[in-house]
Design a protein around this motif. Structure first.
Motif, PDB file in Angstrom:
ATOM      1  N   ALA A 101       0.869  -1.183   0.000  1.00  0.00           N
ATOM      2  CA  ALA A 101       0.000   0.000   0.000  1.00  0.00           C
ATOM      3  C   ALA A 101       0.904   1.231   0.000  1.00  0.00           C
ATOM      4  CB  ALA A 101      -0.918  -0.005   1.215  1.00  0.00           C
ATOM      5  N   LEU A 102       1.472   1.526  -1.149  1.00  0.00           N
ATOM      6  CA  LEU A 102       2.507   2.547  -1.281  1.00  0.00           C
ATOM      7  C   LEU A 102       1.939   3.874  -1.767  1.00  0.00           C
ATOM      8  CD1 LEU A 102       5.116   0.278  -3.111  1.00  0.00           C
ATOM      9  CD2 LEU A 102       5.141   0.913  -0.690  1.00  0.00           C
ATOM     10  N   ASP A 103       2.603   4.958  -1.380  1.00  0.00           N
ATOM     11  CA  ASP A 103       2.261   6.251  -1.962  1.00  0.00           C
ATOM     12  C   ASP A 103       2.973   6.372  -3.305  1.00  0.00           C
ATOM     13  OD1 ASP A 103       4.932   6.788  -1.362  1.00  0.00           O
ATOM     14  OD2 ASP A 103       4.466   8.111   0.318  1.00  0.00           O
ATOM     15  N   ASP A 104       2.768   7.475  -3.990  1.00  0.00           N
ATOM     16  CA  ASP A 104       3.342   7.634  -5.327  1.00  0.00           C
ATOM     17  C   ASP A 104       4.859   7.542  -5.307  1.00  0.00           C
ATOM     18  OD1 ASP A 104       0.822   7.914  -6.363  1.00  0.00           O
ATOM     19  OD2 ASP A 104       0.901  10.106  -6.532  1.00  0.00           O
ATOM     20  N   ALA A 105       5.467   8.115  -4.291  1.00  0.00           N
ATOM     21  CA  ALA A 105       6.933   8.089  -4.209  1.00  0.00           C
ATOM     22  C   ALA A 105       7.440   6.667  -3.985  1.00  0.00           C
ATOM     23  CB  ALA A 105       7.414   9.014  -3.097  1.00  0.00           C
ATOM     24  N   GLY A 106       6.747   5.921  -3.131  1.00  0.00           N
ATOM     25  CA  GLY A 106       7.152   4.549  -2.869  1.00  0.00           C
ATOM     26  C   GLY A 106       6.985   3.666  -4.079  1.00  0.00           C
TER      27      GLY A 106
END
Length: 243
Positions: A101-106
């Motif tokens: 469940a990553l953000d855009d950067a991840g």
């Protein structure tokens, strides 16, 4: 070799290149998927038997080289389009993968670290040594946990999308081995074929996708037997890869 891929053998112009997107269950130490470690031996994490069969095919000369993914498909699924949600699955066959469940950067960092280097190496290899044929090697579970009532009786599946030049010959060659062969089964290459769409169809290189049933390649004896079968198949396909 890199963190994203490893290569066996030496690519040859006019030869056979094997590509295996899901050949590893490795999860780097700095990535926490948030799952039970026991799941890393399950089909959701790795195509069981593929790395071993690929190595045997290179060793016996049936294919010239093999490019294998070096991280688990749960870290990044290289047989997806980059923008596809499933490229970093948040669930697989009923199991949640909370670490994805990553953000855009991840998400961007994961793609830059693993997905793009893997595909960039395939691009460079094909550009330098254009093969006459590509063999895409995968394996499938005999039964999905989410659908235990749905039988998967096929011993092997043959997958393809728009380019079906080798499909019929591959099906015939495997059927001649006494195998129950699925034509676009256990799923269709018209729906899930990202790596071959990009690198084989995108370059007009004949290819075939092979799905081995995992219980048949879960030990050394089964892997050796399947490598022999695929070697004979490759010999037959190499007679007319451009038709």
């Amino acid at each position: 070799m890199s963190e994203a891929w490893r290569q066996l053998g030496t690519p040859r112009t006019g030869g056979i290149l094997l590509i295996a997107d899901h050949a590893s269950n490795h999860v780097p130490d700095d990535i926490d998927l948030g799952i039970d470690p026991a799941l890393l031996t399950d089909h959701i994490a790795i195509d069981i038997g593929v790395a071993e069969v690929a190595a045997l095919l290179v060793e016996n000369g049936a294919v010239d080289a093999a490019i294998l993914g070096r991280v688990s498909r749960l870290v990044v699924d290289c047989n997806r389009d980059e923008e596809a949600p499933g490229v970093m699955p948040i669930a697989s066959d009923g199991h949640a993968v909370p670490g994805n469940a990553l953000d855009d950067a991840g998400r961007e960092a994961r793609l830059a670290r693993f997905f793009r280097p893997y595909h960039d190496h395939i691009v460079a290899t094909i550009a330098a040594h254009r093969p006459a044929m590509i063999l895409s090697l995968h394996s499938f579970t005999p039964a999905l946990s989410a659908h235990p009532d749905q039988a998967r009786p096929w011993h092997v599946g043959v997958l393809y999308n728009e380019d079906d030049r080798l499909a019929g010959a591959a099906i015939a060659a495997l059927a001649a081995e006494g195998l129950t062969v699925g034509d676009q089964l256990p799923y269709s290459g018209k729906l899930l074929n990202a790596t071959m769409n990009r690198h084989a169809e995108g370059n007009a290189i004949p290819y075939v996708g092979i799905e081995m049933r995992q219980d048949l390649v879960s030990d050394a004896a089964g892997q050796a037997l399947f490598a022999q079968r695929l070697s004979r198949m490759c010999s037959k396909l190499a007679l007319y890869p451009g038709e």
